[in-house]
Design a protein around this motif. Sequence first.
Motif, PDB file in Angstrom:
ATOM      1  N   THR A  53       0.834  -1.205   0.000  1.00 45.70           N
ATOM      2  CA  THR A  53       0.000   0.000   0.000  1.00 45.70           C
ATOM      3  C   THR A  53       0.869   1.255   0.000  1.00 45.70           C
ATOM      4  OG1 THR A  53      -1.808  -1.166   1.096  1.00 45.70           O
ATOM      5  CG2 THR A  53      -1.828   1.220   1.261  1.00 45.70           C
ATOM      6  N   ASP A 107      -6.487  -1.285  -4.186  1.00 44.35           N
ATOM      7  CA  ASP A 107      -5.601  -1.798  -3.137  1.00 44.35           C
ATOM      8  C   ASP A 107      -6.250  -2.989  -2.427  1.00 44.35           C
ATOM      9  OD1 ASP A 107      -3.321  -1.799  -1.540  1.00 44.35           O
ATOM     10  OD2 ASP A 107      -4.164  -0.384  -0.088  1.00 44.35           O
ATOM     11  N   GLU A 108      -5.435  -3.957  -2.095  1.00 47.37           N
ATOM     12  CA  GLU A 108      -5.833  -5.055  -1.203  1.00 47.37           C
ATOM     13  C   GLU A 108      -6.887  -5.980  -1.781  1.00 47.37           C
ATOM     14  OE1 GLU A 108      -6.454  -3.212   2.673  1.00 47.37           O
ATOM     15  OE2 GLU A 108      -4.288  -3.157   2.918  1.00 47.37           O
TER      16      GLU A 108
END
Length: 189
Positions: A53, A107-108
């Motif tokens: 991140t 993200d993620e």
Amino acid sequence: KKAKLPYVKSIHDFDFSFQPSIDERRVKEVLSGRYIHNGENILLLGPPGVGKTHLAISMAFEALTQGYQALFITANDFIAECQKAEKQGLIQQIIKRYSRPELFIMDEIGYFAFDELSAHTLFQIISRRYEHGAMIITSNKSYIEWGKIFGDEVLATAILDRLIHHSTTINIKGDSYRLREKKKAGIQP
Ligand code: ADP
Ligand code: MG
């Protein structure tokens, strides 16, 4: 901020010596922004805490500094947005919003499963962006596990196929920076 970055992290705060599996030259090359101009993708893979991140935000921030439009969202927030949008009949607007900016950061991917609606919505965004809109994707899961994340092997393969075709993968293998900070403070993980 319009790009919806969760916070600002600079590449200057990133300690490359802590994460030797990352090729600093390749990260610097990415920061130059050529991938955005070329509509290519950056895939940041690795376990929790290794800096995915942080790097994604640094890259997004650099893109904004260079004058590109960028939009950041976590996979989880995206899933929630899709569910809300569907109730209001606004899925097409979600597709438009995330297809438009020159850089889209998700993200993620991998902590939560996509439901059918959000998986198909993401596929449409990725298809629209393919070969002209750059993306940064971070994931804690290897590609073989993406079938499970999207609940559909065929769809996962189609998504990966488009993401990977013109891309740079940064595979991070190493220790969590979060745990290192805990260890330094004498707290057992
Ligand atoms: P991930 O997304 O891979 O789970 P993060 O990027 O959120 O990990 O990193 C966790 C925390 O550790 C963040 O506060 C981040 O800024 C910091 N961090 C991670 N790796 C490094 C590094 N190599 N140098 C400096 N800070 C780091
Ligand atoms: Mg992360």
